[in-house]
Design a protein around this motif. Structure first.
Motif, PDB file in Angstrom:
ATOM      1  N   LEU A   1       0.838  -1.191   0.000  1.00 52.24           N
ATOM      2  CA  LEU A   1       0.000   0.000   0.000  1.00 52.24           C
ATOM      3  C   LEU A   1       0.878   1.247   0.000  1.00 52.24           C
ATOM      4  CD1 LEU A   1      -2.750  -0.921   2.595  1.00 52.24           C
ATOM      5  CD2 LEU A   1      -2.939  -0.910   0.125  1.00 52.24           C
ATOM      6  N   ASP A   2       0.353   2.306  -0.550  1.00 51.80           N
ATOM      7  CA  ASP A   2       1.044   3.586  -0.521  1.00 51.80           C
ATOM      8  C   ASP A   2       0.997   4.119   0.912  1.00 51.80           C
ATOM      9  OD1 ASP A   2       2.200   6.006  -1.030  1.00 51.80           O
ATOM     10  OD2 ASP A   2       0.556   6.768  -2.262  1.00 51.80           O
ATOM     11  N   LEU A   3       2.129   4.498   1.456  1.00 50.36           N
ATOM     12  CA  LEU A   3       2.209   4.958   2.836  1.00 50.36           C
ATOM     13  C   LEU A   3       1.363   6.214   3.070  1.00 50.36           C
ATOM     14  CD1 LEU A   3       3.486   4.390   5.558  1.00 50.36           C
ATOM     15  CD2 LEU A   3       5.392   5.827   4.888  1.00 50.36           C
ATOM     16  N   ALA A   4       1.105   6.996   2.043  1.00 54.02           N
ATOM     17  CA  ALA A   4       0.309   8.215   2.187  1.00 54.02           C
ATOM     18  C   ALA A   4      -1.146   7.901   2.515  1.00 54.02           C
ATOM     19  CB  ALA A   4       0.389   9.041   0.916  1.00 54.02           C
ATOM     20  N   LEU A   5      -1.594   6.691   2.268  1.00 55.72           N
ATOM     21  CA  LEU A   5      -2.973   6.328   2.586  1.00 55.72           C
ATOM     22  C   LEU A   5      -3.207   6.257   4.093  1.00 55.72           C
ATOM     23  CD1 LEU A   5      -3.668   3.539  -0.054  1.00 55.72           C
ATOM     24  CD2 LEU A   5      -4.498   5.894  -0.057  1.00 55.72           C
ATOM     25  N   PHE A   6      -2.184   5.923   4.856  1.00 56.34           N
ATOM     26  CA  PHE A   6      -2.337   5.772   6.298  1.00 56.34           C
ATOM     27  C   PHE A   6      -2.698   7.096   6.989  1.00 56.34           C
ATOM     28  CE2 PHE A   6      -0.640   5.097  10.638  1.00 56.34           C
ATOM     29  CZ  PHE A   6      -1.470   4.062  11.006  1.00 56.34           C
ATOM     30  N   PRO A   7      -1.945   8.184   6.795  1.00 54.79           N
ATOM     31  CA  PRO A   7      -2.363   9.441   7.435  1.00 54.79           C
ATOM     32  C   PRO A   7      -3.685   9.962   6.889  1.00 54.79           C
ATOM     33  CG  PRO A   7      -0.253   9.728   6.308  1.00 54.79           C
ATOM     34  CD  PRO A   7      -0.638   8.302   6.171  1.00 54.79           C
ATOM     35  N   ALA A   8      -3.972   9.682   5.621  1.00 55.84           N
ATOM     36  CA  ALA A   8      -5.271  10.095   5.071  1.00 55.84           C
ATOM     37  C   ALA A   8      -6.392   9.355   5.793  1.00 55.84           C
ATOM     38  CB  ALA A   8      -5.315   9.838   3.574  1.00 55.84           C
ATOM     39  N   MET A   9      -6.210   8.060   6.031  1.00 57.17           N
ATOM     40  CA  MET A   9      -7.208   7.278   6.752  1.00 57.17           C
ATOM     41  C   MET A   9      -7.368   7.809   8.178  1.00 57.17           C
ATOM     42  SD  MET A   9      -7.081   3.425   8.232  1.00 57.17           S
ATOM     43  CE  MET A   9      -5.832   3.987   9.350  1.00 57.17           C
ATOM     44  N   LEU A  10      -6.254   8.126   8.826  1.00 52.09           N
ATOM     45  CA  LEU A  10      -6.334   8.657  10.179  1.00 52.09           C
ATOM     46  C   LEU A  10      -7.056  10.004  10.215  1.00 52.09           C
ATOM     47  CD1 LEU A  10      -2.813   7.776  11.623  1.00 52.09           C
ATOM     48  CD2 LEU A  10      -4.981   6.579  11.944  1.00 52.09           C
ATOM     49  N   GLY A  11      -6.850  10.818   9.194  1.00 49.20           N
ATOM     50  CA  GLY A  11      -7.562  12.093   9.118  1.00 49.20           C
ATOM     51  C   GLY A  11      -9.056  11.902   9.003  1.00 49.20           C
ATOM     52  N   VAL A  12      -9.471  10.954   8.190  1.00 42.71           N
ATOM     53  CA  VAL A  12     -10.901  10.664   8.032  1.00 42.71           C
ATOM     54  C   VAL A  12     -11.480  10.140   9.343  1.00 42.71           C
ATOM     55  CG1 VAL A  12     -12.556   9.172   6.836  1.00 42.71           C
ATOM     56  CG2 VAL A  12     -10.762  10.320   5.544  1.00 42.71           C
ATOM     57  N   VAL A  13     -10.765   9.237   9.993  1.00 40.38           N
ATOM     58  CA  VAL A  13     -11.230   8.693  11.279  1.00 40.38           C
ATOM     59  C   VAL A  13     -11.352   9.806  12.304  1.00 40.38           C
ATOM     60  CG1 VAL A  13     -10.575   7.204  13.215  1.00 40.38           C
ATOM     61  CG2 VAL A  13     -10.370   6.371  10.872  1.00 40.38           C
ATOM     62  N   TYR A  14     -10.379  10.711  12.346  1.00 39.73           N
ATOM     63  CA  TYR A  14     -10.427  11.819  13.304  1.00 39.73           C
ATOM     64  C   TYR A  14     -11.641  12.714  13.056  1.00 39.73           C
ATOM     65  CZ  TYR A  14      -9.453  16.119  15.714  1.00 39.73           C
ATOM     66  OH  TYR A  14      -9.572  17.217  16.514  1.00 39.73           O
ATOM     67  N   VAL A  15     -11.872  13.085  11.819  1.00 34.31           N
ATOM     68  CA  VAL A  15     -12.999  13.972  11.502  1.00 34.31           C
ATOM     69  C   VAL A  15     -14.324  13.303  11.880  1.00 34.31           C
ATOM     70  CG1 VAL A  15     -14.274  15.054   9.609  1.00 34.31           C
ATOM     71  CG2 VAL A  15     -11.794  15.295   9.737  1.00 34.31           C
ATOM     72  N   ILE A  16     -14.469  12.027  11.544  1.00 33.71           N
ATOM     73  CA  ILE A  16     -15.704  11.317  11.877  1.00 33.71           C
ATOM     74  C   ILE A  16     -15.873  11.233  13.399  1.00 33.71           C
ATOM     75  CG2 ILE A  16     -16.840   9.058  11.798  1.00 33.71           C
ATOM     76  CD1 ILE A  16     -15.623   8.744   8.971  1.00 33.71           C
ATOM     77  N   SER A  17     -14.815  10.917  14.107  1.00 38.00           N
ATOM     78  CA  SER A  17     -14.881  10.830  15.575  1.00 38.00           C
ATOM     79  C   SER A  17     -15.208  12.183  16.189  1.00 38.00           C
ATOM     80  CB  SER A  17     -13.554  10.330  16.145  1.00 38.00           C
ATOM     81  OG  SER A  17     -13.249   9.067  15.664  1.00 38.00           O
ATOM     82  N   PHE A  18     -14.635  13.232  15.641  1.00 44.96           N
ATOM     83  CA  PHE A  18     -14.892  14.574  16.159  1.00 44.96           C
ATOM     84  C   PHE A  18     -16.352  14.964  15.944  1.00 44.96           C
ATOM     85  CE2 PHE A  18     -14.964  19.200  15.895  1.00 44.96           C
ATOM     86  CZ  PHE A  18     -14.327  19.530  17.072  1.00 44.96           C
ATOM     87  N   VAL A  19     -16.870  14.698  14.763  1.00 42.05           N
ATOM     88  CA  VAL A  19     -18.272  15.036  14.463  1.00 42.05           C
ATOM     89  C   VAL A  19     -19.211  14.239  15.367  1.00 42.05           C
ATOM     90  CG1 VAL A  19     -20.064  14.861  12.690  1.00 42.05           C
ATOM     91  CG2 VAL A  19     -17.837  15.812  12.113  1.00 42.05           C
ATOM     92  N   ILE A  20     -18.923  12.955  15.551  1.00 48.14           N
ATOM     93  CA  ILE A  20     -19.756  12.138  16.438  1.00 48.14           C
ATOM     94  C   ILE A  20     -19.708  12.684  17.867  1.00 48.14           C
ATOM     95  CG2 ILE A  20     -19.932   9.856  17.523  1.00 48.14           C
ATOM     96  CD1 ILE A  20     -19.141   8.668  14.785  1.00 48.14           C
ATOM     97  N   GLY A  21     -18.537  13.093  18.323  1.00 49.31           N
ATOM     98  CA  GLY A  21     -18.419  13.677  19.653  1.00 49.31           C
ATOM     99  C   GLY A  21     -19.207  14.962  19.790  1.00 49.31           C
ATOM    100  N   ARG A  22     -19.154  15.794  18.764  1.00 53.22           N
ATOM    101  CA  ARG A  22     -19.923  17.057  18.797  1.00 53.22           C
ATOM    102  C   ARG A  22     -21.417  16.773  18.849  1.00 53.22           C
ATOM    103  NH1 ARG A  22     -17.632  22.358  18.588  1.00 53.22           N
ATOM    104  NH2 ARG A  22     -19.725  22.823  17.907  1.00 53.22           N
ATOM    105  N   LEU A  23     -21.867  15.794  18.062  1.00 49.29           N
ATOM    106  CA  LEU A  23     -23.290  15.455  18.062  1.00 49.29           C
ATOM    107  C   LEU A  23     -23.715  14.835  19.385  1.00 49.29           C
ATOM    108  CD1 LEU A  23     -23.656  13.975  14.461  1.00 49.29           C
ATOM    109  CD2 LEU A  23     -24.460  16.214  15.299  1.00 49.29           C
TER     110      LEU A  23
END
Length: 98
Positions: free
Chosen positions: A73-95
């Protein structure tokens, strides 16, 4: 260019490390400046992101070592995945604390 000029490579690495350290210090100050609820939401999102990173990272390492992964896998996919997980977790926390 990087192979021909190792000093430029090391300078780029040093700049990257310095910028990273500056980012960490700035983010820690930002967290301390937040109110308690916002800090809790952000820290919960960061905890989920760290957990997903460890689980996915180690699962991939084990699967790769066992020969279960057929292509790299391209190593750049890992931080991109973590960014998506963070945004989703943050939105769920706000809700959740709405």
């Amino acid at each position: 260019m990087w192979d021909e000029r190792p000093a430029a490579s090391w300078a780029a690495v040093a700049v990257n490390v310095l910028v990273g350290i500056t980012w960490i210090v700035t983010f820690a100050r930002f967290l301390r400046a937040l109110d308690d609820l916002q800090r809790k939401i952000m820290q919960d999102a960061l905890a989920v992101t760290l957990g997903v990173g460890w689980v996915v990272g180690f699962a991939y390492a084990v699967a790769d070592a066992a020969g279960l992964v057929t292509r790299d896998l391209d190593l750049a996919l890992f931080p991109a995945m973590l960014g998506v997980v963070y945004v989703i977790s943050f939105v769920i926390g706000r809700l959740r604390y709405r």
